[in-house]
Design a protein around this motif. Structure first.
Motif, PDB file in Angstrom:
ATOM      1  N   GLN A  71      56.250  34.654  31.161  1.00 14.70           N
ATOM      2  CA  GLN A  71      55.273  34.846  32.252  1.00 14.70           C
ATOM      3  C   GLN A  71      55.528  36.136  33.025  1.00 14.70           C
ATOM      4  O   GLN A  71      54.618  36.704  33.608  1.00 14.70           O
ATOM      5  CB  GLN A  71      55.342  33.675  33.244  1.00 14.70           C
ATOM      6  CG  GLN A  71      54.733  32.384  32.752  1.00 14.70           C
ATOM      7  CD  GLN A  71      55.719  31.500  32.032  1.00 14.70           C
ATOM      8  OE1 GLN A  71      56.770  31.956  31.593  1.00 14.70           O
ATOM      9  NE2 GLN A  71      55.382  30.229  31.884  1.00 14.70           N
ATOM     10  N   VAL A  97      43.359  34.849  32.679  1.00 11.25           N
ATOM     11  CA  VAL A  97      44.561  35.693  32.721  1.00 11.25           C
ATOM     12  C   VAL A  97      44.630  36.442  34.047  1.00 11.25           C
ATOM     13  O   VAL A  97      45.681  36.529  34.675  1.00 11.25           O
ATOM     14  CB  VAL A  97      44.546  36.703  31.552  1.00 11.25           C
ATOM     15  CG1 VAL A  97      45.806  37.558  31.572  1.00 11.25           C
ATOM     16  CG2 VAL A  97      44.397  35.988  30.228  1.00 11.25           C
ATOM     17  N   ASN A  98      43.481  36.966  34.463  1.00 13.16           N
ATOM     18  CA  ASN A  98      43.444  37.837  35.626  1.00 13.16           C
ATOM     19  C   ASN A  98      42.005  37.848  36.097  1.00 13.16           C
ATOM     20  O   ASN A  98      41.098  38.188  35.341  1.00 13.16           O
ATOM     21  CB  ASN A  98      43.930  39.227  35.160  1.00 13.16           C
ATOM     22  CG  ASN A  98      43.703  40.298  36.175  1.00 13.16           C
ATOM     23  OD1 ASN A  98      43.250  40.032  37.297  1.00 13.16           O
ATOM     24  ND2 ASN A  98      44.008  41.526  35.806  1.00 13.16           N
ATOM     25  N   ARG A 136      41.593  39.733  25.797  1.00 10.24           N
ATOM     26  CA  ARG A 136      42.319  38.826  26.703  1.00 10.24           C
ATOM     27  C   ARG A 136      43.756  39.302  26.908  1.00 10.24           C
ATOM     28  O   ARG A 136      44.272  39.270  28.030  1.00 10.24           O
ATOM     29  CB  ARG A 136      42.323  37.404  26.132  1.00 10.24           C
ATOM     30  CG  ARG A 136      42.984  36.402  27.059  1.00 10.24           C
ATOM     31  CD  ARG A 136      43.016  35.014  26.481  1.00 10.24           C
ATOM     32  NE  ARG A 136      43.897  34.929  25.320  1.00 10.24           N
ATOM     33  CZ  ARG A 136      44.121  33.818  24.633  1.00 10.24           C
ATOM     34  NH1 ARG A 136      43.499  32.702  24.977  1.00 10.24           N
ATOM     35  NH2 ARG A 136      44.926  33.814  23.594  1.00 10.24           N
ATOM     36  N   ARG A 140      46.037  41.471  31.253  1.00  7.53           N
ATOM     37  CA  ARG A 140      47.260  41.479  32.072  1.00  7.53           C
ATOM     38  C   ARG A 140      47.722  42.892  32.371  1.00  7.53           C
ATOM     39  O   ARG A 140      48.765  43.077  32.945  1.00  7.53           O
ATOM     40  CB  ARG A 140      48.363  40.754  31.291  1.00  7.53           C
ATOM     41  CG  ARG A 140      48.864  39.537  31.973  1.00  7.53           C
ATOM     42  CD  ARG A 140      50.019  38.962  31.186  1.00  7.53           C
ATOM     43  NE  ARG A 140      51.166  38.767  32.046  1.00  7.53           N
ATOM     44  CZ  ARG A 140      52.316  38.267  31.636  1.00  7.53           C
ATOM     45  NH1 ARG A 140      52.474  37.953  30.378  1.00  7.53           N
ATOM     46  NH2 ARG A 140      53.282  38.091  32.481  1.00  7.53           N
TER      47      ARG A 140
ATOM     48  N   SER B 122      48.917  30.727  27.097  1.00  7.93           N
ATOM     49  CA  SER B 122      48.806  30.555  28.548  1.00  7.93           C
ATOM     50  C   SER B 122      50.053  31.094  29.251  1.00  7.93           C
ATOM     51  O   SER B 122      49.953  31.783  30.270  1.00  7.93           O
ATOM     52  CB  SER B 122      48.591  29.073  28.880  1.00  7.93           C
ATOM     53  OG  SER B 122      48.590  28.888  30.271  1.00  7.93           O
ATOM     54  N   SER B 125      49.905  34.621  29.356  1.00  7.11           N
ATOM     55  CA  SER B 125      48.920  35.112  30.323  1.00  7.11           C
ATOM     56  C   SER B 125      49.515  35.103  31.725  1.00  7.11           C
ATOM     57  O   SER B 125      48.808  35.301  32.707  1.00  7.11           O
ATOM     58  CB  SER B 125      47.658  34.242  30.297  1.00  7.11           C
ATOM     59  OG  SER B 125      47.133  34.196  29.008  1.00  7.11           O
ATOM     60  N   LYS B 127      50.940  32.419  33.180  1.00  9.59           N
ATOM     61  CA  LYS B 127      50.758  31.143  33.892  1.00  9.59           C
ATOM     62  C   LYS B 127      51.957  30.218  33.699  1.00  9.59           C
ATOM     63  O   LYS B 127      52.528  30.149  32.601  1.00  9.59           O
ATOM     64  CB  LYS B 127      49.494  30.431  33.393  1.00  9.59           C
ATOM     65  CG  LYS B 127      48.250  31.296  33.430  1.00  9.59           C
ATOM     66  CD  LYS B 127      47.936  31.807  34.816  1.00  9.59           C
ATOM     67  CE  LYS B 127      46.799  32.815  34.753  1.00  9.59           C
ATOM     68  NZ  LYS B 127      46.785  33.713  35.896  1.00  9.59           N
TER      69      LYS B 127
END
Lengths: 270, 225
Positions: A71, A97-98, A136, A140, B122, B125, B127
């Motif tokens: 993360q 994601v953002n 995607r 980030r 995820s 990403s 999270k």
């Protein structure tokens, strides 16, 4: 600059890799199945733990005491099977994601899929899904983009388009890109450097010049044999080769400069 | 005039039990679906026991272990002044144990069927685990989640043997709908038994039909399991 010096015991091999990657570099990782390519990528992403050090610029991502979870690593990751969230539309996949709507719009437009923004993943083709997955991963604003055989399930025509898109993103966002691939064409076309892994070790390192100076190789598959002639499909092109040892279904490596047979079933024989 | 108290009690019990089992069942099923531990088969066996055990066996043991004279029941009685036999809290405890597999098993198979890459996607990403659970994992096992909730709820409404043994049949306290039907039949009041049975039959049918209908639509819409 990314510094990697890691080792990990896997069930059948010991992965041991020492590697420096320059900022803005496009590195291809290749090697036979089970050589540890994907594991190396997952270790860089923080999805798997290993012994040793990973340092990105001046920041330590892992050493013997510290482990930065995925993360917190500034990476984008693209899976071979796209791994889009099935419960979210294309746009929602990006915004998860953002929540930067402008960036999402820009990325979808650059990927030429803005029209698909409200569609759900299961209604998209493989190529469309992979465009979404790359967009995607870039939401980030990563410094490093990792791709695990991203185009291997796609047909040649779509693959060529997506290779160009990937290269465009690599330049536009000044990314350091690390891609696992089996495809010679992707390596020749995209990579600045290439490493080849075998049984967990780097057995060769080549820069762009060395890559292109060597005899260029392409992969093909024998689709039919007639008398002593093998008809080989290379992407969406076909080549005939006089050789009595080939059978239908054999995977071969060819040299396009001569179209002489260089190998059968991945093993170079001459 | 029909006395709806047993139904209200049944629904209250089912609601509380389902809620408790959701809170316990999600992390437990997640653990079971991910663990490579050697004790997994043992845990799965214990989880599934209430499905195969005669309710009277389970009811008997619960009666023994929950009674204020027992070690466990005694501690709870001393600490919280709650009697766990022939009382509503006792019914809740018994039902949570009895309905446990009906919550855990659908959730576990849902978790096992999910593509692990989307969970990692995820994390990648940025999270955390909780956000991933609520935004990615649970929405993608919606049919399994819905099945678990509804089957647990319906099973708690429908249970008889365990609640009779642990709770008895105290009107307004432990006399749930299924027990009330038994009482009516025992008193030869077939008319009331008919009405109660018909209501339970219709409710059960509707509940299950709605679940299967929604699941059918969900799977079609998102291509999920």
């Amino acid at each position: 600059m990314i510094f990697i010096d890691i080792s990990k015991k896997l069930s059948n091999i010991d992965l041991k890799v020492n590697l420096n990657i320059k900022k803005g570099e496009f590195l291809a990782i290749t090697g036979e199945s089970g050589s540890g390519k994907t594991t190396l990528l997952r270790i860089i992403a923080g999805l798997e733990k290993s012994d040793g050090i990973i340092k990105v610029e001046d920041k330590i991502w892992q050493d013997n005491k510290f482990f930065l979870p995925p993360q917190k690593r500034e990476i984008g990751f693209v899976f071979q099977d796209y791994a889009l969230f099935p419960n979210m539309s294309v746009l929602e996949n990006l915004l998860y994601v953002n929540n930067d709507k402008n960036l999402a719009k820009k990325l979808l437009e650059m990927s030429e899929i803005y029209d698909l923004k409200d569609r759900y993943p299961h209604t998209l083709s493989g190529g469309q899904k992979q465009r979404v997955a790359i967009a995607r991963a870039l939401m980030r604003k990563p410094k490093i983009l990792l791709l695990d055989e991203p185009f291997s399930a796609l047909d040649e025509r779509i693959k060529e388009i997506l290779e160009d898109k990937l290269f465009m993103f690599h330049k536009e966002f000044n990314l350091t890109t690390i891609m696992v691939t089996h495809s010679f064409s992707e390596i020749y076309k995209l990579a600045d450097n290439m490493i080849e892994l075998k049984k967990g070790k780097i057995i060769s390192f080549k820069n762009k010049k060395e890559l292109l100076n060597q005899e260029l190789l392409i992969r093909g598959v024998v689709i039919e044999t007639l008398d002593n002639i093998a008809i080989i499909s290379v992407g969406n092109r076909f080549v005939k080769i006089r050789n009595e040892n080939l059978k239908k279904g054999d995977r071969v490596i060819l040299s396009p400069t001569s179209y002489k047979l260089k190998g059968v079933n991945e093993n170079i024989i001459s | 005039m029909i006395d709806f108290t047993p139904f209200i009690l049944s629904f209250k019990l089912a609601f509380i039990v389902t809620l408790i089992l959701l809170i316990i069942g999600i992390p437990y099923a997640w653990f079971l679906s991910n663990t490579k531990s050697k004790i997994k088969p043992l845990l799965e066996t214990i989880t599934s026991l209430p499905i195969v055990l005669p309710p009277s066996v389970l009811g008997f043991y619960l009666l023994v272990f929950l009674s204020p004279d027992s070690f466990l029941g005694g501690i709870i009685y001393k600490l919280f002044n709650i009697k766990l036999v022939f009382s509503f809290p006792g019914l809740v405890v018994a039902s949570v144990i009895y309905s446990f597999p009906f919550m855990v098993q659908p959730l576990q198979s849902g978790f096992e069927s999910i593509n692990k890459n989307i969970i990692e996607a995820s994390y990648l990403s940025g999270k955390g685990k909780m956000k991933t659970l609520f935004k990615v994992i649970l929405p993608n096992i919606k049919p399994a989640l819905l099945t678990a909730i509804v089957i647990t709820f319906a099973h708690t409404i429908g249970e008889f043997g365990v609640v009779l043994m642990v709770g008895g049949s105290i009107p307004g306290k432990t006399e749930v709908a299924s027990v009330a039907i038994y009482d009516y039949v025992e008193n030869l009041d077939y008319h009331s038994a008919h009405i109660y049975s018909a209501i339970l039959l219709v409710i059960s049918f509707l509940v299950l039909f709605i679940v299967y209908f929604i699941n059918h639509k969900q799977r079609k819409k998102y291509d999920i399991y």
